[in-house]
Design a protein around this motif. Structure first.
Motif, PDB file in Angstrom:
ATOM      1  N   ARG A 233     -35.086  -4.144  62.615  1.00  0.00           N
ATOM      2  CA  ARG A 233     -34.414  -4.984  61.624  1.00  0.00           C
ATOM      3  C   ARG A 233     -35.370  -5.984  60.980  1.00  0.00           C
ATOM      4  O   ARG A 233     -35.184  -6.366  59.821  1.00  0.00           O
ATOM      5  CB  ARG A 233     -33.251  -5.727  62.291  1.00  0.00           C
ATOM      6  N   GLN A 234     -36.394  -6.396  61.713  1.00  0.00           N
ATOM      7  CA  GLN A 234     -37.282  -7.432  61.200  1.00  0.00           C
ATOM      8  C   GLN A 234     -38.560  -6.879  60.584  1.00  0.00           C
ATOM      9  O   GLN A 234     -39.500  -7.631  60.297  1.00  0.00           O
ATOM     10  CB  GLN A 234     -37.602  -8.449  62.303  1.00  0.00           C
ATOM     11  N   VAL A 235     -38.593  -5.591  60.338  1.00  0.00           N
ATOM     12  CA  VAL A 235     -39.748  -4.993  59.664  1.00  0.00           C
ATOM     13  C   VAL A 235     -39.817  -5.504  58.219  1.00  0.00           C
ATOM     14  O   VAL A 235     -38.804  -5.641  57.537  1.00  0.00           O
ATOM     15  CB  VAL A 235     -39.641  -3.456  59.683  1.00  0.00           C
ATOM     16  N   ASP A 236     -41.017  -5.799  57.775  1.00  0.00           N
ATOM     17  CA  ASP A 236     -41.248  -6.268  56.413  1.00  0.00           C
ATOM     18  C   ASP A 236     -42.421  -5.495  55.832  1.00  0.00           C
ATOM     19  O   ASP A 236     -43.511  -5.476  56.409  1.00  0.00           O
ATOM     20  CB  ASP A 236     -41.545  -7.772  56.426  1.00  0.00           C
ATOM     21  N   GLY A 237     -42.204  -4.891  54.671  1.00  0.00           N
ATOM     22  CA  GLY A 237     -43.232  -4.049  54.070  1.00  0.00           C
ATOM     23  C   GLY A 237     -44.509  -4.796  53.721  1.00  0.00           C
ATOM     24  O   GLY A 237     -45.608  -4.260  53.861  1.00  0.00           O
ATOM     25  N   VAL A 238     -44.383  -6.053  53.265  1.00  0.00           N
ATOM     26  CA  VAL A 238     -45.568  -6.847  52.954  1.00  0.00           C
ATOM     27  C   VAL A 238     -46.347  -7.163  54.222  1.00  0.00           C
ATOM     28  O   VAL A 238     -47.567  -7.007  54.296  1.00  0.00           O
ATOM     29  CB  VAL A 238     -45.175  -8.151  52.218  1.00  0.00           C
ATOM     30  N   ASN A 239     -45.631  -7.603  55.243  1.00  0.00           N
ATOM     31  CA  ASN A 239     -46.288  -7.941  56.504  1.00  0.00           C
ATOM     32  C   ASN A 239     -47.005  -6.739  57.112  1.00  0.00           C
ATOM     33  O   ASN A 239     -48.058  -6.886  57.740  1.00  0.00           O
ATOM     34  CB  ASN A 239     -45.266  -8.483  57.507  1.00  0.00           C
ATOM     35  N   GLU A 240     -46.439  -5.562  56.914  1.00  0.00           N
ATOM     36  CA  GLU A 240     -47.044  -4.352  57.472  1.00  0.00           C
ATOM     37  C   GLU A 240     -48.449  -4.128  56.921  1.00  0.00           C
ATOM     38  O   GLU A 240     -49.305  -3.551  57.599  1.00  0.00           O
ATOM     39  CB  GLU A 240     -46.157  -3.141  57.166  1.00  0.00           C
ATOM     40  N   GLN A 241     -48.696  -4.616  55.706  1.00  0.00           N
ATOM     41  CA  GLN A 241     -50.018  -4.432  55.093  1.00  0.00           C
ATOM     42  C   GLN A 241     -51.009  -5.522  55.504  1.00  0.00           C
ATOM     43  O   GLN A 241     -52.198  -5.423  55.199  1.00  0.00           O
ATOM     44  CB  GLN A 241     -49.876  -4.443  53.564  1.00  0.00           C
ATOM     45  N   MET A 242     -50.536  -6.529  56.220  1.00  0.00           N
ATOM     46  CA  MET A 242     -51.381  -7.701  56.477  1.00  0.00           C
ATOM     47  C   MET A 242     -52.116  -7.660  57.806  1.00  0.00           C
ATOM     48  O   MET A 242     -53.169  -8.292  57.959  1.00  0.00           O
ATOM     49  CB  MET A 242     -50.533  -8.972  56.392  1.00  0.00           C
ATOM     50  N   VAL A 243     -51.578  -6.968  58.806  1.00  0.00           N
ATOM     51  CA  VAL A 243     -52.210  -6.964  60.132  1.00  0.00           C
ATOM     52  C   VAL A 243     -52.319  -5.546  60.671  1.00  0.00           C
ATOM     53  O   VAL A 243     -51.630  -4.631  60.213  1.00  0.00           O
ATOM     54  CB  VAL A 243     -51.426  -7.835  61.140  1.00  0.00           C
ATOM     55  N   GLU A 244     -53.177  -5.392  61.672  1.00  0.00           N
ATOM     56  CA  GLU A 244     -53.374  -4.092  62.305  1.00  0.00           C
ATOM     57  C   GLU A 244     -52.299  -3.854  63.370  1.00  0.00           C
ATOM     58  O   GLU A 244     -51.721  -4.792  63.910  1.00  0.00           O
ATOM     59  CB  GLU A 244     -54.764  -4.035  62.962  1.00  0.00           C
ATOM     60  N   ASN A 245     -52.050  -2.598  63.665  1.00  0.00           N
ATOM     61  CA  ASN A 245     -51.095  -2.208  64.713  1.00  0.00           C
ATOM     62  C   ASN A 245     -49.730  -2.873  64.526  1.00  0.00           C
ATOM     63  O   ASN A 245     -49.072  -3.285  65.480  1.00  0.00           O
ATOM     64  CB  ASN A 245     -51.635  -2.558  66.101  1.00  0.00           C
ATOM     65  N   TYR A 246     -49.319  -3.007  63.254  1.00  0.00           N
ATOM     66  CA  TYR A 246     -48.073  -3.713  62.930  1.00  0.00           C
ATOM     67  C   TYR A 246     -46.894  -3.114  63.682  1.00  0.00           C
ATOM     68  O   TYR A 246     -46.724  -1.890  63.762  1.00  0.00           O
ATOM     69  CB  TYR A 246     -47.819  -3.636  61.425  1.00  0.00           C
TER      70      TYR A 246
END
Length: 423
Positions: A36-49
Motif C-alpha cells: 500500500r505504501q509503494v511510491d513510484g517516485v521513491n522507487e527510483q530514488m534508492v536501491e533495493n526499494y
C-alpha cells in the motif's frame, strides 16, 4: 550472504516484497502495508526499494524573518516540535521578529594530495597554477558557470607534514550542488594525478563555513513572565542554561539537539540533505576545539537577546528537490525564492525551537508540553481507534503515573463500559 540476498537488486519490486514476506514470515496485513505504501517516485530514488516509510508533516506558524512572514513545513515524528517552533516564533514576532545576515552560498570541494617530498615547493607550484586548476574545475561542470556560479577561488592548507588539502570554493547558485562540486573535485584530482601527484581523495566538504548564516532576536524580559515566575526570573534561568551549554558538552549536546529538531525537520520538508546540515552544525559547535551550544542568550537593557551562527548550504533546485512532488508544495507554502532566503528561514526556525525549549526548562520543565501529544501517541500505539484516542487521553491526564499497561487498562475499560451500555 544468504541465498535469498544474492542478486536481490536485480529483482522486480513485487518479487522483492514476496521474498521478504516469506523470509521474515510477515502477516497478511504486514504484506498489504508494504504494498500500500509503494511510491513510484521513491522507487527510483534508492536501491533495493521495498516500500515507503511515511513521516508526519506539520507547519510552524508565526515566523517573522527580516520583516517577512512565513509558515514553515516541518517533517518530524517527535511530538511538540512543531508546536514549540510556533510558540517560540510567536514570542519573537511580538518583539520584531528574527534578523538574519548571510554569506553568499558557497560550497567547499577538497582535493587531498599526500606523500609530498617538498611541501613548500608544491604549495608554490599550486599557487602558480591556481587559474588553471579553477579552469579544470569549471570545465568539468560548465553549466554551473553559465548560471553565474562555478569555482571562484582556491585555498591550500597543510594537513600534516607531507599532506596538502586543495580547497576549491564553488558558488552553487540556487542548488545545494553536491554532485556538481564532486564532479569538479574529481576532474581536478585527475589533472593532479596526470601531473604526478598522489591524490588521496577528491570530494566536497559538508562543513560549509563559507555559507554562514547568523540569526538574532531580542525579546522584552517582561514578555517571558508566567503565572508562577517573573520575566526577570525566566530570563535569568535561560541565560544560565545558555552558559551551561557553553561549558558542559553533556548539556551542549542536548541544547543543540533541540535546535536541530527544528532545523532538520524544515530541511527534510525542503528536500535538502538534512544529514549534511546536521554534521556541519555539530562540527561548527566544536570549531574552537571544545563542543559548545550553538546559540547564546544574554540579558541587556531589559531584553533577552539570542544569537546563533551556523553553516547552512541549501538549495531550492536540483536532486530530490526536483523530483519529490511534495517539496514543490512546501516551497509554495513558504514562498521561497532563493537558496539564501531558505537558509535564513530555517536558521530562524532553529532559534525559535531553542527559545521554546529553554523557556520550558526554565519554567514548567520539558515534559509538561510533551505529555498530551505523548498520550496521543501512546493511545495509538496500544490500538485505540480515532474515536477512542480523545477519551483515552482525557483519562490519562488524570492519572499520576502513566505507562503502556495503564493506558491499555484505560482503553479496555472504555470498551467494556461501551459494550455494557449497549446491553
Amino acid at each position: 550472504m544468504t541465498d535469498w540476498q544474492h542478486g536481490f537488486y536485480k529483482l522486480s519490486l513485487a518479487k522483492r516484497q514476496q521474498i521478504v514476506a516469506h523470509q521474515f514470515e510477515l502477516t497478511g496485513n504486514q504484506q498489504e502495508l508494504l504494498q500500500r505504501q509503494v511510491d513510484g517516485v521513491n522507487e527510483q530514488m534508492v536501491e533495493n526499494y521495498l516500500t515507503s516509510f511515511h513521516l508526519p508533516e506539520g507547519i510552524a506558524v508565526n515566523l517573522l524573518v527580516n520583516q517577512q512572514k512565513y509558515v514553515v513545513p516541518m517533517v518530524v515524528e517527535e511530538p511538540s516540535v512543531v508546536a514549540a517552533a510556533s510558540n517560540g516564533a510567536k514570542l519573537v514576532a511580538k518583539n520584531g521578529g528574527f534578523k538574519v545576515t548571510s554569506n553568499k552560498s558557497m560550497m567547499i570541494g577538497q582535493v587531498v594530495i599526500t606523500d609530498l617530498k617538498d611541501v613548500d615547493e608544491t604549495v608554490h607550484w599550486l599557487q602558480q597554477e591556481t587559474i588553471k586548476i579553477l579552469q579544470v574545475a569549471n570545465q568539468a561542470k560548465p553549466s554551473m558557470q553559465q548560471r553565474g556560479g562555478g569555482a571562484t577561488k582556491l585555498k591550500i592548507r597543510t594537513l600534516k607534514k607531507d599532506w596538502l588539502a586543495i580547497e576549491i570554493s564553488v558558488d552553487t547558485g540556487e542548488a545545494m550542488g553536491a554532485n556538481g562540486v564532486n564532479t569538479m573535485c574529481e576532474a581536478v584530482g585527475h589533472w593532479l594525478t596526470d601531473h604526478g601527484f598522489n591524490v588521496l581523495t577528491a570530494i566536497l566538504s559538508n562543513f560549509a563555513t563559507q555559507s554562514l548564516q547568523t540569526v538574532t532576536c531580542a525579546i522584552k524580559v517582561i514578555d517571558l513572565a508566567t503565572d508562577m515566575m517573573t520575566g526577570e526570573q525566566v530570563a535569568k534561568k535561560i541565560t544560565q542554561l545558555s552558559e551551561l551549554a557553553q561549558v558542559d558538552p553533556y548539556r551542549a549536546t542536548t541544547h543543540n539537539k533541540g535546535i536541530m529538531n527544528g532545523i532538520d525537520a524544515a530541511v527534510i520538508a525542503s528536500g535538502n540533505d538534512w544529514r549534511a546540515i546536521e554534521s556541519g552544525a555539530h562540527a561548527y559547535a566544536a570549531i574552537d576545539g571544545a563542543y559548545k551550544g550553538l546559540s547564546t542568550w544574554q540579558v541587556e537593557n531589559g531584553y533577552l537577546n539570542g544569537t546563533m551562527t551556523l553553516p547552512l548550504s541549501l538549495g531550492i533546485v536540483g536532486g530530490s528537490i526536483d523530483i519529490v512532488p511534495l517539496v514543490e508544495v512546501n516551497q509554495r507554502m513558504m514562498a521561497i525564492e532563493s537558496a539564501v532566503q531558505l537558509a535564513q528561514v530555517i536558521i530562524s526556525v532553529g532559534l525559535a525551537q531553542n527559545l521554546a525549549a529553554l523557556k520550558a526548562l526554565a519554567t514548567n520543565g520539558i515534559q509538561a508540553g510533551h505529555m498530551e501529544l505523548q498520550y496521543r501517541s501512546l493511545a495509538v500505539a496500544i490500538g485505540a481507534s480515532e474515536s477512542e484516542v480523545e477519551q483515552v487521553v482525557k483519562q490519562l491526564k488524570g492519572i499520576k503515573h502513566v505507562d503502556r499497561n495503564t493506558a491499555t487498562a484505560v482503553l479496555n475499560q472504555l470498551r467494556k463500559d461501551k459494550n455494557n451500555g449497549r446491553n
